[in-house]
Write a protein that holds these residues in place. Structure first.
Motif, PDB file in Angstrom:
ATOM      1  N   SER A  70     -13.738   1.410   1.857  1.00  0.00           N
ATOM      2  CA  SER A  70     -13.015   0.255   1.315  1.00  0.00           C
ATOM      3  C   SER A  70     -13.345  -0.969   2.162  1.00  0.00           C
ATOM      4  O   SER A  70     -13.470  -0.868   3.385  1.00  0.00           O
ATOM      5  CB  SER A  70     -11.511   0.515   1.380  1.00  0.00           C
ATOM      6  N   ARG A  85      -4.828   9.495   0.765  1.00  0.00           N
ATOM      7  CA  ARG A  85      -5.404   8.317   1.400  1.00  0.00           C
ATOM      8  C   ARG A  85      -4.491   7.126   1.226  1.00  0.00           C
ATOM      9  O   ARG A  85      -3.744   7.057   0.266  1.00  0.00           O
ATOM     10  CB  ARG A  85      -6.727   7.978   0.703  1.00  0.00           C
ATOM     11  N   GLU A  86      -4.619   6.166   2.149  1.00  0.00           N
ATOM     12  CA  GLU A  86      -3.887   4.916   1.970  1.00  0.00           C
ATOM     13  C   GLU A  86      -4.628   4.071   0.925  1.00  0.00           C
ATOM     14  O   GLU A  86      -5.842   3.893   1.006  1.00  0.00           O
ATOM     15  CB  GLU A  86      -3.799   4.143   3.291  1.00  0.00           C
ATOM     16  N   VAL A  87      -3.866   3.579  -0.061  1.00  0.00           N
ATOM     17  CA  VAL A  87      -4.463   2.799  -1.148  1.00  0.00           C
ATOM     18  C   VAL A  87      -3.689   1.495  -1.296  1.00  0.00           C
ATOM     19  O   VAL A  87      -2.463   1.486  -1.247  1.00  0.00           O
ATOM     20  CB  VAL A  87      -4.407   3.609  -2.473  1.00  0.00           C
ATOM     21  N   ASN A  88      -4.435   0.397  -1.477  1.00  0.00           N
ATOM     22  CA  ASN A  88      -3.800  -0.891  -1.689  1.00  0.00           C
ATOM     23  C   ASN A  88      -3.312  -0.983  -3.145  1.00  0.00           C
ATOM     24  O   ASN A  88      -4.076  -0.709  -4.078  1.00  0.00           O
ATOM     25  CB  ASN A  88      -4.806  -2.015  -1.379  1.00  0.00           C
ATOM     26  N   GLY A 139     -10.569   2.004  -2.501  1.00  0.00           N
ATOM     27  CA  GLY A 139      -9.340   1.773  -1.739  1.00  0.00           C
ATOM     28  C   GLY A 139      -8.291   0.923  -2.437  1.00  0.00           C
ATOM     29  O   GLY A 139      -7.244   0.645  -1.861  1.00  0.00           O
ATOM     30  N   ALA A 150      -5.982   0.302  -6.109  1.00  0.00           N
ATOM     31  CA  ALA A 150      -5.602   0.758  -7.441  1.00  0.00           C
ATOM     32  C   ALA A 150      -5.909  -0.371  -8.415  1.00  0.00           C
ATOM     33  O   ALA A 150      -5.513  -1.518  -8.188  1.00  0.00           O
ATOM     34  CB  ALA A 150      -4.129   1.107  -7.479  1.00  0.00           C
ATOM     35  N   VAL A 184      -8.017   4.634  -8.775  1.00  0.00           N
ATOM     36  CA  VAL A 184      -8.350   4.026  -7.487  1.00  0.00           C
ATOM     37  C   VAL A 184      -9.865   3.834  -7.344  1.00  0.00           C
ATOM     38  O   VAL A 184     -10.654   4.730  -7.630  1.00  0.00           O
ATOM     39  CB  VAL A 184      -7.838   4.903  -6.328  1.00  0.00           C
ATOM     40  N   SER A 189       0.829  -1.201   0.000  1.00  0.00           N
ATOM     41  CA  SER A 189       0.000   0.000   0.000  1.00  0.00           C
ATOM     42  C   SER A 189       0.861   1.247   0.000  1.00  0.00           C
ATOM     43  O   SER A 189       2.055   1.203   0.330  1.00  0.00           O
ATOM     44  CB  SER A 189      -0.939   0.012   1.208  1.00  0.00           C
TER      45      SER A 189
END
Ligand code: SF4
Lengths: 79, 367
Positions: B117, A31-34, A52, A54, A49, A21
């Motif tokens: 999410s 933001r935190e994105v996987n 949450g 990509a 994205v 991430s």
């Protein structure tokens, strides 16, 4: 909920393959994105994205294509 | 913002619009499949940049709109249980079930959390070992990889208090069902760019050939949508029916292979009921046997009897391209965003909510 938006990868937060991430910035908000599904994405790249995650990396050359085309039709349109 | 602002510039949009006007000789009906595209079309008033002969109709690509009534009723039953923390995307809370919505469960004390999410729901399950955390896993091919990863990680982490209530839809079978209807008006499709970012577009050439219909993989910004219309129109005018990719900056022919692999590991294809539209063969996903422990439907054995929707909502006809929101007698009267009668009035991707929210910009040639 289904609107995917492009954001810029700023810094990695986790490098475990499935939980890979990063902090991704969306014009100011970040933001935190996987990133597990875009293993090729690196800092500075833009990714699309969704909820949450990509789901793809933006191809910069393809992103310019429409503008090259617009220039072309613009030129042809000139008398 | 990069990759957004430049696709919203009026002079570029007008150039493409002029090219469309130059190409167009006859009336055509084109369907954009995805609710995100519907939203952009209505928000930016894109119909006004098109010749009167080119009509855009709005497809079934809003997951909030097509999640069947029985799935909402099941969500309400599970969210009402005291041991449950029910996690959902915010839009789902106001979708009407048979008797009430999730918001009224929350108002009555139900522990319902809005997440953006599914991974947030996994974290909640880790933090609350004495509670049951249920995630309402809705969506199309775009959210399936995220939901699949959530379950996969929950299993890796040995979480026993996490489960998914699954209501998943696949787009190509819905396109096929629209094309094969006897009274189909749609002559060309703008396929949903992000669905294709995940799945690729190799499934579309057989559809384009079988139904003699052009399909253009299209993005979500105003310039994307107009270019998609232009490519589709060019094919219609010259009598072709190919698959083209307008959204190549985010979509590759074969899609996102790691995402597809994860979805295949976790989910299997099943028949699915679409709200308003009805049953479509092989158009949904459910958890595979290997992940049955994480199936909230089984875990809570909810006995939900599928009931008919008696609200008078005509969402099915809208999402198949037969009608527009304004044709619904309830639109803006008994059905408004504050008090929705049907699901398309809830989500910003729903056609009715978009028309209602931006109704002043509604172009004059709309019918
Ligand atoms: S206006 Fe309301 S009742 Fe009519 S189709 Fe739209 S959501 Fe359904």
């Amino acid at each position: 909920m289904c609107l995917g938006i492009p954001g810029r990868v700023e810094a990695f937060l986790n490098t475990e393959p499935l939980e890979r991430s990063a902090r991704v910035s969306f014009g100011g908000i970040s933001r935190e994105v996987n990133l597990a599904y875009v293993p090729e994405a690196d800092v500075g790249d833009y990714v699309i994205v969704h909820v949450g995650f990509a789901i793809s990396r933006v191809n910069e050359d393809e992103a310019r294509r429409i503008f090259r085309y617009l220039e072309e039709i613009g030129e042809l349109g000139e008398p | 913002m990069k990759y957004l602002d430049e696709y919203r510039q009026r002079d570029s949009i007008e150039k493409v619009a002029a090219e469309i006007a130059r190409l167009n000789t006859r009336p055509w009906t084109i369907m954009e499949v995805c609710g995100g595209q519907t939203h952009a079309i209505v928000k930016y008033g894109l119909q006004q940049f098109l010749p009167a002969a080119v009509e855009l109709v709005h497809g079934p690509g809003c997951p909030v709109c097509v999640t069947p009534l029985e799935a909402i009723d099941r969500a309400i039953a599970i969210a009402s249980r005291p041991e449950v923390i029910f996690c959902s995307f915010g839009d789902m809370l106001r979708v009407p079930g048979s008797d009430r919505d999730l918001l009224s469960v929350k108002a009555a004390g139900g522990d319902i959390r809005i997440v953006y999410s599914p991974l947030q729901a996994v974290t909640l399950a880790e933090e609350n070992p004495d509670r049951e955390v249920v995630f309402f896993a809705i969506g199309f091919e775009t959210t399936a990889p995220a939901n699949a990863m959530a379950v996969f990680l929950a299993r890796e982490k040995g979480l026993r208090n996490f489960s998914l209530l699954v209501s998943h839809f696949l787009v190509p079978p819905a396109i096929e069902s629209i094309c094969s209807a006897k009274n189909c008006r749609v002559q060309g499709f703008l396929a949903a760019g992000h669905v294709c970012a995940v799945m690729g577009y190799e499934q579309y050439p057989p559809l384009a050939r079988k139904y003699q219909i052009p399909i253009v993989v299209t993005g979500f910004e105003p310039l994307d949508i107009l270019e998609g219309v232009m490519l589709c129109l060019r094919q219609l005018e010259e009598g072709s029916c190919r698959v083209e990719n307008q959204y190549a900056r985010a979509v590759e022919r074969h899609g996102n292979l790691p995402a597809q692999e994860m979805v295949r590991q976790v989910f299997e294809v099943v028949d699915q009921n679409w709200r308003g539209v009805g049953a479509v063969a092989a158009s949904g996903l459910r958890l595979r046997q290997d992940f049955a422990l994480f199936d909230a439907g089984r875990r809570f054995c909810t006995d939900i009897i599928a009931r008919a929707d008696t609200s008078g909502c005509i969402s099915g006809e809208i999402m198949q391209g037969h009608k527009k929101p304004g044709d619904c007698p309830h639109f803006g009267n008994s059905c408004r965003p504050e008090k929705p009668l049907g699901a398309p009035m809830v989500s910003s991707e729903g056609a009715c909510a978009a028309y209602y929210g931006y109704r002043r910009q509604e172009p004059a040639n709309e019918h």
